[in-house]
Design a protein around this motif. Structure first.
Motif, PDB file in Angstrom:
ATOM      1  N   ASN A  89       5.034   2.028   1.999  1.00  0.00           N
ATOM      2  CA  ASN A  89       5.318   3.236   1.222  1.00  0.00           C
ATOM      3  C   ASN A  89       4.507   4.404   1.767  1.00  0.00           C
ATOM      4  O   ASN A  89       3.271   4.328   1.844  1.00  0.00           O
ATOM      5  CB  ASN A  89       4.956   3.017  -0.247  1.00  0.00           C
ATOM      6  CG  ASN A  89       5.620   1.786  -0.829  1.00  0.00           C
ATOM      7  OD1 ASN A  89       6.832   1.715  -0.936  1.00  0.00           O
ATOM      8  ND2 ASN A  89       4.811   0.790  -1.194  1.00  0.00           N
ATOM      9  N   VAL A  90       5.192   5.478   2.127  1.00  0.00           N
ATOM     10  CA  VAL A  90       4.528   6.648   2.717  1.00  0.00           C
ATOM     11  C   VAL A  90       5.004   7.899   1.993  1.00  0.00           C
ATOM     12  O   VAL A  90       6.212   8.099   1.817  1.00  0.00           O
ATOM     13  CB  VAL A  90       4.839   6.762   4.224  1.00  0.00           C
ATOM     14  CG1 VAL A  90       4.207   8.022   4.807  1.00  0.00           C
ATOM     15  CG2 VAL A  90       4.360   5.526   4.974  1.00  0.00           C
ATOM     16  N   ILE A  91       4.060   8.726   1.574  1.00  0.00           N
ATOM     17  CA  ILE A  91       4.387  10.040   1.019  1.00  0.00           C
ATOM     18  C   ILE A  91       3.899  11.082   2.011  1.00  0.00           C
ATOM     19  O   ILE A  91       2.698  11.162   2.307  1.00  0.00           O
ATOM     20  CB  ILE A  91       3.762  10.243  -0.371  1.00  0.00           C
ATOM     21  CG1 ILE A  91       4.287   9.182  -1.340  1.00  0.00           C
ATOM     22  CG2 ILE A  91       4.072  11.647  -0.896  1.00  0.00           C
ATOM     23  CD1 ILE A  91       3.665   9.240  -2.728  1.00  0.00           C
ATOM     24  N   TYR A  92       4.832  11.854   2.530  1.00  0.00           N
ATOM     25  CA  TYR A  92       4.550  12.807   3.608  1.00  0.00           C
ATOM     26  C   TYR A  92       4.401  14.198   3.011  1.00  0.00           C
ATOM     27  O   TYR A  92       5.373  14.781   2.524  1.00  0.00           O
ATOM     28  CB  TYR A  92       5.689  12.772   4.635  1.00  0.00           C
ATOM     29  CG  TYR A  92       5.511  13.702   5.809  1.00  0.00           C
ATOM     30  CD1 TYR A  92       4.959  13.240   7.002  1.00  0.00           C
ATOM     31  CD2 TYR A  92       5.891  15.030   5.726  1.00  0.00           C
ATOM     32  CE1 TYR A  92       4.807  14.090   8.083  1.00  0.00           C
ATOM     33  CE2 TYR A  92       5.738  15.890   6.804  1.00  0.00           C
ATOM     34  CZ  TYR A  92       5.192  15.412   7.988  1.00  0.00           C
ATOM     35  OH  TYR A  92       5.037  16.258   9.044  1.00  0.00           O
ATOM     36  N   ARG A 137       9.322   3.035   3.721  1.00  0.00           N
ATOM     37  CA  ARG A 137       9.995   4.018   2.878  1.00  0.00           C
ATOM     38  C   ARG A 137       9.164   5.291   2.932  1.00  0.00           C
ATOM     39  O   ARG A 137       7.950   5.248   2.713  1.00  0.00           O
ATOM     40  CB  ARG A 137      10.093   3.519   1.430  1.00  0.00           C
ATOM     41  CG  ARG A 137      11.053   2.370   1.203  1.00  0.00           C
ATOM     42  CD  ARG A 137      10.970   1.889  -0.238  1.00  0.00           C
ATOM     43  NE  ARG A 137       9.682   1.243  -0.505  1.00  0.00           N
ATOM     44  CZ  ARG A 137       9.457  -0.048  -0.330  1.00  0.00           C
ATOM     45  NH1 ARG A 137      10.427  -0.843   0.124  1.00  0.00           N
ATOM     46  NH2 ARG A 137       8.271  -0.568  -0.588  1.00  0.00           N
ATOM     47  N   ILE A 138       9.795   6.421   3.210  1.00  0.00           N
ATOM     48  CA  ILE A 138       9.066   7.688   3.307  1.00  0.00           C
ATOM     49  C   ILE A 138       9.659   8.700   2.328  1.00  0.00           C
ATOM     50  O   ILE A 138      10.865   8.974   2.364  1.00  0.00           O
ATOM     51  CB  ILE A 138       9.132   8.276   4.736  1.00  0.00           C
ATOM     52  CG1 ILE A 138       8.546   7.293   5.755  1.00  0.00           C
ATOM     53  CG2 ILE A 138       8.385   9.606   4.786  1.00  0.00           C
ATOM     54  CD1 ILE A 138       8.610   7.793   7.196  1.00  0.00           C
ATOM     55  N   ALA A 139       8.808   9.227   1.452  1.00  0.00           N
ATOM     56  CA  ALA A 139       9.176  10.367   0.610  1.00  0.00           C
ATOM     57  C   ALA A 139       8.564  11.593   1.268  1.00  0.00           C
ATOM     58  O   ALA A 139       7.334  11.748   1.299  1.00  0.00           O
ATOM     59  CB  ALA A 139       8.646  10.193  -0.812  1.00  0.00           C
ATOM     60  N   ALA A 140       9.399  12.449   1.842  1.00  0.00           N
ATOM     61  CA  ALA A 140       8.930  13.571   2.656  1.00  0.00           C
ATOM     62  C   ALA A 140       9.134  14.889   1.919  1.00  0.00           C
ATOM     63  O   ALA A 140      10.264  15.238   1.567  1.00  0.00           O
ATOM     64  CB  ALA A 140       9.675  13.596   3.992  1.00  0.00           C
ATOM     65  N   PHE A 141       8.054  15.603   1.707  1.00  0.00           N
ATOM     66  CA  PHE A 141       8.154  16.891   1.033  1.00  0.00           C
ATOM     67  C   PHE A 141       8.848  17.915   1.914  1.00  0.00           C
ATOM     68  O   PHE A 141       8.569  18.040   3.105  1.00  0.00           O
ATOM     69  CB  PHE A 141       6.768  17.407   0.651  1.00  0.00           C
ATOM     70  CG  PHE A 141       6.311  16.952  -0.701  1.00  0.00           C
ATOM     71  CD1 PHE A 141       6.506  17.753  -1.823  1.00  0.00           C
ATOM     72  CD2 PHE A 141       5.708  15.717  -0.863  1.00  0.00           C
ATOM     73  CE1 PHE A 141       6.099  17.332  -3.074  1.00  0.00           C
ATOM     74  CE2 PHE A 141       5.298  15.277  -2.112  1.00  0.00           C
ATOM     75  CZ  PHE A 141       5.491  16.091  -3.227  1.00  0.00           C
ATOM     76  N   ASP A 184       0.820  -1.206   0.000  1.00  0.00           N
ATOM     77  CA  ASP A 184       0.000   0.000   0.000  1.00  0.00           C
ATOM     78  C   ASP A 184       0.858   1.262   0.000  1.00  0.00           C
ATOM     79  O   ASP A 184       2.039   1.244   0.360  1.00  0.00           O
ATOM     80  CB  ASP A 184      -0.900   0.022   1.240  1.00  0.00           C
ATOM     81  CG  ASP A 184      -1.966  -1.058   1.230  1.00  0.00           C
ATOM     82  OD1 ASP A 184      -2.219  -1.635   0.153  1.00  0.00           O
ATOM     83  OD2 ASP A 184      -2.538  -1.330   2.302  1.00  0.00           O
ATOM     84  N   ILE A 185       0.223   2.376  -0.388  1.00  0.00           N
ATOM     85  CA  ILE A 185       0.849   3.697  -0.344  1.00  0.00           C
ATOM     86  C   ILE A 185      -0.035   4.600   0.501  1.00  0.00           C
ATOM     87  O   ILE A 185      -1.220   4.779   0.204  1.00  0.00           O
ATOM     88  CB  ILE A 185       1.002   4.301  -1.753  1.00  0.00           C
ATOM     89  CG1 ILE A 185       1.846   3.393  -2.643  1.00  0.00           C
ATOM     90  CG2 ILE A 185       1.600   5.707  -1.674  1.00  0.00           C
ATOM     91  CD1 ILE A 185       1.874   3.835  -4.113  1.00  0.00           C
ATOM     92  N   ALA A 215       4.820  12.945 -10.322  1.00  0.00           N
ATOM     93  CA  ALA A 215       5.497  11.728 -10.778  1.00  0.00           C
ATOM     94  C   ALA A 215       6.840  11.540 -10.083  1.00  0.00           C
ATOM     95  O   ALA A 215       7.182  10.431  -9.651  1.00  0.00           O
ATOM     96  CB  ALA A 215       5.673  11.774 -12.289  1.00  0.00           C
ATOM     97  N   VAL A 216       7.617  12.598  -9.972  1.00  0.00           N
ATOM     98  CA  VAL A 216       8.913  12.493  -9.301  1.00  0.00           C
ATOM     99  C   VAL A 216       8.728  12.106  -7.834  1.00  0.00           C
ATOM    100  O   VAL A 216       9.456  11.267  -7.297  1.00  0.00           O
ATOM    101  CB  VAL A 216       9.701  13.810  -9.419  1.00  0.00           C
ATOM    102  CG1 VAL A 216      10.966  13.763  -8.563  1.00  0.00           C
ATOM    103  CG2 VAL A 216      10.064  14.093 -10.870  1.00  0.00           C
ATOM    104  N   ALA A 217       7.731  12.713  -7.190  1.00  0.00           N
ATOM    105  CA  ALA A 217       7.504  12.417  -5.777  1.00  0.00           C
ATOM    106  C   ALA A 217       7.187  10.940  -5.558  1.00  0.00           C
ATOM    107  O   ALA A 217       7.720  10.301  -4.644  1.00  0.00           O
ATOM    108  CB  ALA A 217       6.372  13.291  -5.242  1.00  0.00           C
ATOM    109  N   ILE A 218       6.322  10.386  -6.402  1.00  0.00           N
ATOM    110  CA  ILE A 218       5.959   8.974  -6.252  1.00  0.00           C
ATOM    111  C   ILE A 218       7.152   8.077  -6.576  1.00  0.00           C
ATOM    112  O   ILE A 218       7.488   7.156  -5.824  1.00  0.00           O
ATOM    113  CB  ILE A 218       4.763   8.630  -7.151  1.00  0.00           C
ATOM    114  CG1 ILE A 218       3.522   9.416  -6.715  1.00  0.00           C
ATOM    115  CG2 ILE A 218       4.478   7.126  -7.114  1.00  0.00           C
ATOM    116  CD1 ILE A 218       2.372   9.351  -7.704  1.00  0.00           C
ATOM    117  N   ALA A 219       7.803   8.344  -7.706  1.00  0.00           N
ATOM    118  CA  ALA A 219       8.934   7.506  -8.128  1.00  0.00           C
ATOM    119  C   ALA A 219      10.098   7.589  -7.150  1.00  0.00           C
ATOM    120  O   ALA A 219      10.878   6.637  -7.024  1.00  0.00           O
ATOM    121  CB  ALA A 219       9.387   7.912  -9.528  1.00  0.00           C
ATOM    122  N   SER A 220      10.218   8.709  -6.428  1.00  0.00           N
ATOM    123  CA  SER A 220      11.344   8.876  -5.508  1.00  0.00           C
ATOM    124  C   SER A 220      11.299   7.900  -4.344  1.00  0.00           C
ATOM    125  O   SER A 220      12.309   7.697  -3.658  1.00  0.00           O
ATOM    126  CB  SER A 220      11.385  10.309  -4.973  1.00  0.00           C
ATOM    127  OG  SER A 220      10.330  10.542  -4.052  1.00  0.00           O
TER     128      SER A 220
END
Length: 342
Positions: free
Chosen positions: A103-106, A140-144, A30-31, A241-246
């Motif tokens: 998968n976490v996008i912050y 895995r965290i992609a943090a803005f 999941d994301i 797209a970059v944020a997700i792929a990162s």
């Protein structure tokens, strides 16, 4: 770019690129998107959901988390098949109920209104990351983050790179650097998450962004102040797209990547192109400063390719949208702010 409706715009902003599909093939599970109801989060979550479906992973969920102060945002996400959770991320009890996910996008944070509300700004931007890192300690965290952490640099340098020493101005930018340091700290722990920090500068679409701010002034016949001199902009689909792929480059210790367009854009030249497309004249008051907040995103381009929409195309499309009375989000970027007070 031929976009006439909000539905067409949101479809374009959420269309996954090839490198998003390639990255997610390597990232099972999941994301979770934290702070999903912001200016980027809604189309970013939809892009992730569309990408999972396209690569045959419809069983994996995209879960959007927010206070959802506007119920319409939640309804829209649910209509697109995105699971939503409503709550205050500063509440540890609520954070403890968030579903586990690899998968976490912050995207949570506070910028506008920071001046005069400094304590909440620091709580959102530095305390909250510690709660998230403890809860998602195996993810895995992609943090803005933001290009504001670099501070002003001479325009002739072409933009700050990821290895430059941060030099933030004002409490907002300082608290964003604090956010980065918290994520970096936990990414150095054996039982902490893998992290990639995303320094964004600036995402733009037809309803919001620096180009929209300029277009509104040009349309209204208001003089443009070019004091900031220059800025970066990237089509929001490409930034999403970059944020997700990162997520694929989240690491221990944390990695850093700039998200920005490839050009150093002159405020004066962009305003002039907007005026030509609109068929109006434009005037200026003030002169350009030799420094500005600028980012160099060559690292991102090497990893994920160049933006799919050129800046010239974006400028002309924005001019047509604003000239035609297209819907706007009503959220100015305050890109011209030079003292760090937002």
């Amino acid at each position: 770019m031929n976009i006439q409706t909000i539905e067409q715009l949101e479809d374009a902003l959420s269309t996954p690129t090839d490198y998003v599909l390639g990255a997610l093939k390597q990232l099972p599970g999941d994301i979770v998107v934290l702070g999903v109801a912001g200016k980027m989060g809604i189309t970013l979550a939809r892009m992730a959901s569309r990408a999972l479906e396209k690569i045959g992973r419809a069983k994996d969920r995209v879960i959007g988390v927010s206070r959802f102060s506007n119920p319409i945002d939640r309804e829209k996400l649910e209509t697109w098949g995105i699971h939503t959770l409503q709550g205050d991320l500063l509440d540890p009890t609520f954070v403890a109920t968030l579903p586990e996910a690899p998968n976490v996008i912050y995207m949570a944070g506070m910028k506008f209104g920071a001046t005069g509300n400094e304590s909440l700004t620091w709580a959102m931007n530095t305390h909250l990351p510690s709660l998230i890192c403890r809860h998602y300690d195996r993810s895995r965290i992609a943090a803005f983050s933001t290009g504001n952490v670099y501070g002003m640099i001479p325009v002739v340098r072409g933009g700050s790179i990821e290895t430059d020493t941060p030099n933030p101005t004002g409490e907002y930018a300082m608290s964003c650097l604090g956010r980065e340091r918290i994520f970096e700290h936990f990414a150095r722990q054996n039982d902490g998450p893998s992290v990639v920090l995303l320094r964004l500068n600036y995402a733009s679409e037809l309803r919001y962004g620096v180009i929209v701010d300029l277009a509104q002034k040009v349309k209204a016949g208001q003089p443009i102040d070019p004091t900031m001199g220059a800025f970066n902009a990237i089509w929001q689909q490409d930034a999403n797209a970059v944020a997700i792929a990162s997520l694929a480059i989240a690491a221990k210790p944390a990695s850093v990547i700039n998200i920005a367009g490839p050009e150093t854009l002159s405020i004066r030249r962009v305003a002039e192109q907007l005026a030509r497309t609109m068929g109006v004249s434009v005037s200026f008051v003030g002169t350009e400063s030799p420094d500005a907040i600028l980012s160099n995103a060559q690292k991102s381009f090497r990893l994920f390719g160049y933006p799919t929409v050129s800046i010239s195309t974006l400028i002309d499309a924005t001019a047509e949208w604003v000239k035609g009375g297209g819907s706007l989000l009503g959220k100015p970027t305050h890109f011209e702010t030079r003292d760090g007070k937002f």
